[in-house]
Design a protein around this motif. Sequence first.
Motif, short mmCIF file in Angstrom:
data_model
loop_
_atom_site.label_atom_id
_atom_site.label_comp_id
_atom_site.label_asym_id
_atom_site.label_seq_id
_atom_site.Cartn_x
_atom_site.Cartn_y
_atom_site.Cartn_z
N ASN A 173 0.88 -1.37 0.14
CA ASN A 173 -0.20 0.02 -0.02
C ASN A 173 0.95 1.05 0.20
O ASN A 173 1.72 1.57 1.05
N GLY A 174 0.74 2.17 -0.92
CA GLY A 174 1.26 3.44 -1.21
C GLY A 174 2.75 3.38 -1.63
O GLY A 174 3.21 4.55 -1.87
N LEU A 175 3.25 2.11 -2.13
CA LEU A 175 4.57 2.04 -2.56
C LEU A 175 4.81 2.82 -3.88
O LEU A 175 5.59 3.50 -4.25
N GLU A 176 3.72 2.38 -4.94
CA GLU A 176 3.96 2.91 -6.22
C GLU A 176 3.85 4.42 -6.30
O GLU A 176 4.72 5.09 -6.85
N ALA A 177 2.68 4.91 -5.70
CA ALA A 177 2.50 6.41 -5.76
C ALA A 177 3.69 7.00 -4.75
O ALA A 177 3.94 8.19 -5.12
N PHE B 274 -5.65 8.56 -0.70
CA PHE B 274 -6.47 7.44 -0.76
C PHE B 274 -5.56 6.03 -0.94
O PHE B 274 -6.28 5.08 -0.58
N ASN B 275 -4.46 6.09 -1.30
CA ASN B 275 -3.37 4.72 -1.61
C ASN B 275 -2.62 4.43 -0.28
O ASN B 275 -2.22 3.54 -0.43
N TRP B 276 -2.37 5.52 0.70
CA TRP B 276 -1.54 5.35 1.76
C TRP B 276 -2.31 4.28 2.49
O TRP B 276 -3.53 4.17 2.67
N TYR B 277 -1.56 3.53 3.35
CA TYR B 277 -1.88 2.59 4.04
C TYR B 277 -2.88 3.08 5.29
O TYR B 277 -2.39 4.06 5.93
N PRO B 278 -4.01 2.31 5.41
CA PRO B 278 -4.64 1.21 4.52
C PRO B 278 -5.16 1.81 3.43
O PRO B 278 -5.97 2.63 3.39
N SER B 279 -4.78 1.05 2.20
CA SER B 279 -5.43 1.69 0.90
C SER B 279 -6.67 1.69 0.82
O SER B 279 -7.48 0.56 0.89
N ARG B 280 -7.47 2.63 0.25
CA ARG B 280 -8.88 2.49 -0.25
C ARG B 280 -9.16 2.41 -1.70
O ARG B 280 -10.11 1.85 -2.18
N LEU C 101 12.56 -7.36 3.74
CA LEU C 101 12.22 -8.18 4.80
C LEU C 101 13.27 -9.06 5.24
O LEU C 101 13.47 -9.33 6.46
N GLN C 102 14.12 -9.49 4.36
CA GLN C 102 15.10 -10.43 4.69
C GLN C 102 16.27 -9.70 5.31
O GLN C 102 16.95 -10.37 6.38
N LEU C 103 16.72 -8.38 5.12
CA LEU C 103 17.35 -8.02 5.63
C LEU C 103 17.36 -7.26 7.06
O LEU C 103 17.98 -7.20 7.88
N PHE C 104 15.82 -6.87 7.33
CA PHE C 104 15.68 -5.97 8.41
C PHE C 104 14.58 -6.69 9.55
O PHE C 104 14.28 -6.30 10.37
N GLY C 105 14.14 -8.04 8.73
CA GLY C 105 13.35 -8.82 9.47
C GLY C 105 11.69 -8.30 9.32
O GLY C 105 11.63 -7.35 8.61
N ARG C 106 10.90 -9.09 10.03
CA ARG C 106 9.57 -9.09 10.00
C ARG C 106 8.94 -7.59 9.95
O ARG C 106 9.46 -7.05 11.09
N CYS C 107 7.93 -6.91 9.58
CA CYS C 107 7.34 -5.62 9.88
C CYS C 107 5.87 -5.73 9.43
O CYS C 107 5.56 -6.43 8.53
N GLY C 108 5.24 -4.60 9.78
CA GLY C 108 3.79 -4.44 9.08
C GLY C 108 4.09 -3.89 7.82
O GLY C 108 5.27 -3.55 7.43
N GLU C 109 2.76 -3.87 7.02
CA GLU C 109 3.04 -3.42 5.66
C GLU C 109 3.08 -1.85 5.77
O GLU C 109 4.10 -1.47 4.83
N ASN C 110 2.83 -1.19 6.49
CA ASN C 110 3.31 0.24 6.57
C ASN C 110 4.49 0.53 6.73
O ASN C 110 5.29 1.37 6.20
N ALA C 111 5.12 -0.06 7.79
CA ALA C 111 6.38 0.04 8.12
C ALA C 111 7.35 -0.50 6.87
O ALA C 111 8.48 0.38 6.48
N LEU C 112 6.93 -1.45 6.31
CA LEU C 112 7.72 -1.94 5.15
C LEU C 112 7.65 -0.99 4.00
O LEU C 112 8.69 -0.60 3.56
N CYS C 113 6.43 -0.45 3.70
CA CYS C 113 6.52 0.79 2.77
C CYS C 113 7.34 1.92 3.03
O CYS C 113 8.27 2.29 2.05
N VAL C 114 7.29 2.39 4.30
CA VAL C 114 8.34 3.49 4.60
C VAL C 114 9.70 3.08 4.61
O VAL C 114 10.38 3.82 4.20
N ARG C 115 10.17 2.02 4.94
CA ARG C 115 11.39 1.32 4.93
C ARG C 115 11.91 1.45 3.33
O ARG C 115 13.10 2.08 2.79
N VAL C 116 11.12 1.05 2.54
CA VAL C 116 11.60 1.23 1.13
C VAL C 116 11.54 2.75 0.72
O VAL C 116 12.66 3.01 -0.05
N LEU C 117 10.65 3.45 0.98
CA LEU C 117 10.73 4.73 0.58
C LEU C 117 11.82 5.48 1.29
O LEU C 117 12.19 6.53 0.45
N MET C 118 12.39 5.12 2.39
CA MET C 118 13.40 5.81 3.09
C MET C 118 14.55 5.62 2.11
O MET C 118 15.65 6.57 1.91
#
Length: 411
Positions: A229-233, A285-291, A373-390
Amino acid sequence: MGRAGQLAVLGLLGFGLPAWAFTQIVDPRTQQLIIACALVSLAGFLGTVYLVPKVASKTQARGICGKDLNKRGTPEGEKPIPEAAGLAPGCVFLLCVICFELLHYYDIGSLAHYVRSGFKGSPKTEPISDAWLVDYNAALATIGFMLFLGFTDDVLDIRWRVKLILPLFASLPLLAAYSGGTGIAVPKPLLGLGLGLPAYLELGLLYKLFMVLLTIFCTNSINILAGVNGLEAGQTFIVACAVLLHNFLAVAGWAGASPAVRDGHLFSSYLMMPLAATTFGLLVFNWYPSRVFVGDTFTYFAGMTIAVAGILGHFSETLLLFLLPQVFNFLYSLPQLFKIVPCPRHRLPVFDPATGLLRPKDAPDWNLVNLTLQLFGRCGENALCVRVLMFQVASCGLAFGVRYLLQGYYK
């Protein structure tokens, strides 16, 4: 930090730095045009916020919807989510560019006086050059073509191998109208090796081929770095703002660019401002949780717009630096894209309903999302998006460092 707070931080970061760079521009005419484009872009943001729910209701009514696979096993994972919502920002973007192309004809100060006077008299016009008209129309035709093909893909579900060549057809108007140089400046370190290389290397048709490959890469690179959620935009918004910052710094003369190069950056900024504004409207509308889901309609349109800005702005090398996460993700994905290893339809991590966390598959997919996820471990979907965007933000920062530290030494 909540959803609204995350969007606010992203918006302040994205729009704040280009706003600071704008203050470095001293030419009044250029300032007026940028302000006019910013106002049009603001209207584009509001139009996108208004139009996305309308488009979403229509697509859902016609069955163009899907389920959020990263929430399987929960009530949210069973709800149908409207797809192809990228049609709204795409159409609003094209309208913004067309409206600003019309405004470009007028003396902005005279036009403002005309409005304040109650539309008495007539505003002054400043003839736009043929080169600007060619660039505008080529950009509109190419981006509009890609928007159509992306929506077609969302509706008809085109095969992946066909998706790779769709940007080739969309880039044809750009190739037909392109009248810029078809060569590159040879890096100074190579000139110092005594190889007899010219300072400017004419590539001819090879440069046109590079343009096609760049459009294919940009459109598909946004498309395959997805699934959260939110990654493409989000990545599109960050790249657009980074390009806009680069444009304004070049227009302000920070890189010692020639007038022709500054004009290219100025034109690029006229594309990036409405792209950033309409994309941020979609993120609401697309940021977590995406509508809504953005669909290939958005990823193709956004990728092509970024490619067109880089080509017509004449900074394709710097653009690739801004797209380092996409370049890495594409190269890392090649074994699956070319079927060397099995490639599922949705290369998504595994969701654990008990914890609400995502983890990589036991036989992980070869993409940046699962690698994170392999490098930094399990996380929620929102946290995963934030990590990639960082990572995207850090890559853009690195690109600026490389670009400006090597200025004068590399080329």
